[in-house]
Design an enzyme around this catalytic site. Sequence first.
Site, PDB file in Angstrom:
ATOM      1  N   LYS A   1       1.587  -3.897   6.815  1.00  0.00           N
ATOM      2  CA  LYS A   1       2.145  -3.890   5.464  1.00  0.00           C
ATOM      3  C   LYS A   1       3.629  -3.549   5.469  1.00  0.00           C
ATOM      4  O   LYS A   1       4.413  -4.077   4.666  1.00  0.00           O
ATOM      5  CB  LYS A   1       1.376  -2.879   4.602  1.00  0.00           C
ATOM      6  CG  LYS A   1      -0.072  -3.253   4.321  1.00  0.00           C
ATOM      7  CD  LYS A   1      -0.172  -4.430   3.375  1.00  0.00           C
ATOM      8  CE  LYS A   1      -1.566  -4.555   2.799  1.00  0.00           C
ATOM      9  NZ  LYS A   1      -1.664  -5.647   1.817  1.00  0.00           N
TER      10      LYS A   1
ATOM     11  N   SER B   1      -1.652   3.446  10.693  1.00  0.00           N
ATOM     12  CA  SER B   1      -2.646   2.602  11.357  1.00  0.00           C
ATOM     13  C   SER B   1      -2.011   1.244  11.599  1.00  0.00           C
ATOM     14  O   SER B   1      -0.950   0.924  11.048  1.00  0.00           O
ATOM     15  CB  SER B   1      -3.910   2.436  10.492  1.00  0.00           C
ATOM     16  OG  SER B   1      -3.645   1.578   9.385  1.00  0.00           O
TER      17      SER B   1
ATOM     18  N   THR C   1       0.834  -1.196   0.000  1.00  0.00           N
ATOM     19  CA  THR C   1       0.000   0.000   0.000  1.00  0.00           C
ATOM     20  C   THR C   1       0.870   1.248   0.000  1.00  0.00           C
ATOM     21  O   THR C   1       1.943   1.275   0.622  1.00  0.00           O
ATOM     22  CB  THR C   1      -0.927   0.029   1.234  1.00  0.00           C
ATOM     23  OG1 THR C   1      -1.569   1.310   1.323  1.00  0.00           O
ATOM     24  CG2 THR C   1      -0.168  -0.211   2.530  1.00  0.00           C
TER      25      THR C   1
ATOM     26  N   TYR D   1      -3.128  -1.453  10.474  1.00  0.00           N
ATOM     27  CA  TYR D   1      -3.149  -2.109   9.166  1.00  0.00           C
ATOM     28  C   TYR D   1      -1.920  -1.720   8.351  1.00  0.00           C
ATOM     29  O   TYR D   1      -1.204  -2.580   7.818  1.00  0.00           O
ATOM     30  CB  TYR D   1      -4.417  -1.743   8.405  1.00  0.00           C
ATOM     31  CG  TYR D   1      -4.278  -1.853   6.909  1.00  0.00           C
ATOM     32  CD1 TYR D   1      -4.216  -3.094   6.290  1.00  0.00           C
ATOM     33  CD2 TYR D   1      -4.161  -0.710   6.112  1.00  0.00           C
ATOM     34  CE1 TYR D   1      -4.063  -3.193   4.912  1.00  0.00           C
ATOM     35  CE2 TYR D   1      -4.010  -0.801   4.740  1.00  0.00           C
ATOM     36  CZ  TYR D   1      -3.955  -2.043   4.146  1.00  0.00           C
ATOM     37  OH  TYR D   1      -3.785  -2.147   2.789  1.00  0.00           O
ATOM     38  N   HIS D   2      -1.671  -0.424   8.218  1.00  0.00           N
ATOM     39  CA  HIS D   2      -0.528   0.022   7.421  1.00  0.00           C
ATOM     40  C   HIS D   2       0.790  -0.482   8.012  1.00  0.00           C
ATOM     41  O   HIS D   2       1.728  -0.807   7.279  1.00  0.00           O
ATOM     42  CB  HIS D   2      -0.520   1.543   7.319  1.00  0.00           C
ATOM     43  CG  HIS D   2      -1.632   2.106   6.490  1.00  0.00           C
ATOM     44  ND1 HIS D   2      -2.743   2.695   7.049  1.00  0.00           N
ATOM     45  CD2 HIS D   2      -1.822   2.147   5.150  1.00  0.00           C
ATOM     46  CE1 HIS D   2      -3.563   3.094   6.081  1.00  0.00           C
ATOM     47  NE2 HIS D   2      -3.030   2.760   4.922  1.00  0.00           N
TER      48      HIS D   2
END
Length: 473
Positions: free
Chosen positions: A265, A259, A224, A261-262
Site C-alpha cells: 500500500k 507487513s 490503509t 501487505y501494508h
Amino acid sequence: MAQLLSSSCSLTLSSRNKPYLKPFDHGSTSFSCKNSTSPFRKIFLQENKRRKCSVVVHATAVSTSREAPVQTSSGDLFKPKRVMVIGGDGYCGWATALHLSNKGYEVAIVDSLVRRLFDHQLGLDSLTPISSIQNRLQRWKSLTGKSIELYIGDICDFEFLSETFQSYEPDAVVHFGEQRSAPYSMIDRPRAVFTQQNNVIGTLNVLFAIKEFREQCHLVKLGTMGEYGTPNIDIEEGFITITHNGRTDTLPYPKQASSFYHLSKVHDSHNIAFTCKAWGIRATDLNQGVVYGVRTDETAMHEELVNRFDYDGVFGTALNRFCVQAAVGHPLTVYGKGGQTRGYLDIRDTVQCVELAIANPANPGEFRVFNQFTEQFSVNQLASLITNAGEKLGLDVKAISVPNPRVEAEEHYYNAKHTKLVELGLKPHLLSDSLLDSLLNFAVQYKDRVDTKQIMPSVSWRKVGVKTKTITN
C-alpha cells in the site's frame, strides 16, 4: 485443505480469439477466455503449469446517472457518472457498487474473483453464505431495475484492463482490487510475492490505463491507516509540515508499514503521488481504518445480496472475530497486551466516504489523502464492549490473552486526524450498543456455520515460510 498453486477455475470456459465485451447472458454461466501471462497466473499456477483464463462478462447497463455537474475546488466542471469498481465482488467493493448504483451512478464491476479462490485454497468460508457474482447482479436488477456491468479478469493483465477501460470509459475508478490481508501476505514467500505483485503492478496498470485512455478519470484508491504505523506523534492526513535546520517544508507523512501487505500500500501511494505530479492524474487516496459490520441499505434488501463476514485468523478483523467468538462461546482472543489501537468504521461509512470522494473529485494533478475512519479503539476496549453487549444478550463472554502472532507495539500512543471527509459531509455511524447487539445477533443467527478451527491465529510474522504452505490449526 487445498494447497496454494493447486486450485482450478470452476467456471465453464470456451476459447475465443477476442473474448472481451461478450454480452452477458443472465441465464448462462458459460464465458469466453484467453491465455494470460499476467503475474496472477505466474504466481498461482507455476507449480502445476495449469492454464489461467482471463475472462470478461459484459452486461448492458441502464443509464441512471446524475445530471448535475460537479464543480471542483479549482472551478472546473467535472461530472462523474460512470464508475468502475475494481474488486467489486469483495467485502467493501460489493457494498460500494450497490450503494453507488442505488444513488444513480452507472456502475461496472471489474474483478478476477480471486478472493473466492483464497477461501477455497485455505479451507475458509464466510460466516454468511455468498451467492455467485452473476446471481448477485441478477437479483439486484430484479429488485431495483438497475444493471451493473461485469468484467471478469485480472487487472495485472494490461490487455484486459485497457480494453475494459476503452469499452466502459469510466469517469471515476474506485480501486479495491488488491489482496487486502496482512496475515495472508505473511504466510509464506509465494503469498508475499503475490501480494506485492498483484497490488503494486495492478495499481500501476490502472494508472497507465487512466493516462492512456481516460485522462480526466478520477482515481479513488483504497489505502490503509496501516501505512502510518504507530508513531509517537499525531498522525496527520497524508502530509506533515516540518522545520529542520531552520527550513520548513510540507512532506508526505512518514510510512512505517508492518507487513508485506501494508508495504504494498505504501508503494501504491508513492506511485500514485508521482503520476499525479508527472501526468496530471487526479487521485484520492483513502487511508481506511478497520471496517466492521455486514449490512448496508442495499445488501439488506435480499439474502442473495448479503455481504461477506470474515471471522478467521487470516481475513477476519478484530470486531468481527470477537462477535463470532462470543456467539459460539469461545473466549475472545486478545493478541498480547491488547493495547494496540486503530481507527475503525462501519461498512455503511465506507460506502458513504467513497461516494463523497467521487462526488467531490480531486483536481487534475492533485493527490489528496483522506484518513477514512470514525472512531479509535484498542483491542482491549473492543473486547470490553463485546463482553458487556454479550452479557445483555445472555451470553457468557470471557477474554483471554494469546501470544501475539504479529510484530507490533502492544502499548503505544495513537492519535490520528480524520477531518477532511467530515468536512465533505460524512455523517458517521458510531459503534453504539444497538449496533453491537445487531452484530452479535447476526453472529448467533449464523453460528452453525462457524468453523471453530479457524478462530485461533495461524500465521506468525516471525515464522513466515519460504515454501508454499497450507494453513492448519
